[in-house]
Write an enzyme that holds these catalytic residues in place. Sequence first.
Site, short mmCIF file in Angstrom:
data_model
loop_
_atom_site.label_atom_id
_atom_site.label_comp_id
_atom_site.label_asym_id
_atom_site.label_seq_id
_atom_site.Cartn_x
_atom_site.Cartn_y
_atom_site.Cartn_z
CG HIS A 119 59.17 40.72 4.25
ND1 HIS A 119 59.01 41.31 5.49
CD2 HIS A 119 60.33 40.02 4.32
CE1 HIS A 119 60.03 40.98 6.27
NE2 HIS A 119 60.83 40.19 5.58
CG HIS B 175 63.86 44.95 10.37
ND1 HIS B 175 65.19 44.97 10.04
CD2 HIS B 175 63.18 44.72 9.22
CE1 HIS B 175 65.33 44.76 8.74
NE2 HIS B 175 64.13 44.61 8.22
CG HIS C 101 66.94 35.02 7.01
ND1 HIS C 101 66.40 34.41 5.90
CD2 HIS C 101 66.38 36.26 7.06
CE1 HIS C 101 65.56 35.22 5.31
NE2 HIS C 101 65.52 36.36 5.99
CG ASP D 64 62.42 36.52 3.30
OD1 ASP D 64 61.80 37.56 3.61
OD2 ASP D 64 63.66 36.44 3.36
CE1 TYR E 217 60.21 46.88 5.65
CE2 TYR E 217 60.16 44.59 6.35
CZ TYR E 217 60.48 45.54 5.41
OH TYR E 217 61.07 45.16 4.23
#
Length: 467
Positions: free
Chosen positions: A82, A225, A289, A340, A142
């Site tokens: 992200h 998501h 994860h 991440d 997103y």
Amino acid sequence: MQVTPQEPAPTPRPGDGPRPAAPKTYWLEHAWLGTHVEPGVAVDVDPEGRIAAVRTEVPAPPPGAVALRGLTLPGLANAHSHAFHRALRGTVQVGSGTFWTWREVMYQVASQLTPDSYYALARAVYAEMALTGITCVGEFHYLHHGPGGTRYTDPNAMGEALIAAADEAGIRITLLDTAYLSSGFGAEPNHHQLRFSDGTADAWAERASALKEGRPHARIGAAVHSVRAVPADQLGTVAEWAGQRQAPLHVHLSEQTAENDACREAHGRTPTQLLAEHGVLGRRTTAVHATHLTGEDVRLLGAATTGVCMCPTTERDLADGIGPAVQLQAAGSPLSLGSDSHAVIDLFEEARAMELDERLRTRTRGHWTAAALLRAATADGHAALGWHEAGAIERGALADLTTIALDSVRTAGPRPRLGAETAVFAASGADVRHTVVGGRQVVRDGVHTLVPDVPTALAEAIEAVRG
């Protein structure tokens, strides 16, 4: 929904065209060839940026060859990113809290971003990745719309900013365009999440379908998501969109126990079971994860050959827990690695942490070999992002290379034949000396060739999005 943007249209940027290169040869002082370290390897690169030949027993650089001294690996794949979370580094380390309090800080940063400021931030973040040997990133994207959910004139302006940023930083990207529709199991998005939501999965699919395919450095994938953020009756729409395109499909899975508890309350089953029932699992799917799983969850993921992306530095930073990576791989799930939230950006640390975390949990050593951990960071990471032709130093593969020094304070001492062990258990991203993407040297002697001052670029881009 309105179509008038609340922010100015982004400045036009380069980023779509191939960069043809003259054929060249790289001489690798030592090369990890998947099973062992080989000294003196010449790699010939064709004009398309692929490896035309790999020649061993070449004791010195051939005339005109570019010498890469140290240990050269295939380029590293960061399978989960992200980009805008990089602005949180340091800030969210103040005090205590949980994932949920961290999320509130993240929302504040997201609220400040425009297509232009996101481009500047992502370009700097991707340049930081290149400096640490990452040649391909999976961007779990997103943040689609303007404030209040208003669409930009180009509904994909934010995604296009990320694609252009990767190009300008010299790395490959798989844009994992993410469906994020709900604040939790069908509830309306909260005011922070309006920028994330397309309203319905059909509207998400329509927007995502407008993203341009066929760019040499970029591929388009999809993401759910989470089971919190996509209602169960719309999961199949996202899976079908990815299936029709044979595109990668990623999903955050069971990152916190609260998600599992809420899913059981809403649907009477675990998130993994819910995804399985709606056709989301499969060999092109990667669960990110997968921290809090039941034995049945592990079996379902493995039986479907669903990959799992572990992000140990984020999982420990957020106090999420340690996922059952050993059991998942034994069940049939390929493993990849991601940075991440970018608490750190260092794929060597991610690989090392996966093994060392497991040692802490089990009080035994040697769950993976160094070679297996490097495969997670290279070939298996690229496969999770749809770049099956990357991640190996072999004829026909993309000429993506990462060279680490073997004479730094961290890496000096071991014999070169132990280069894989040195890379995984001693090196850091700071030891990367050269990064080559498609035959083009993006990092030379530790300096980025396209973004001259990466620290300043990061500092300026982060300052611009502080609330």
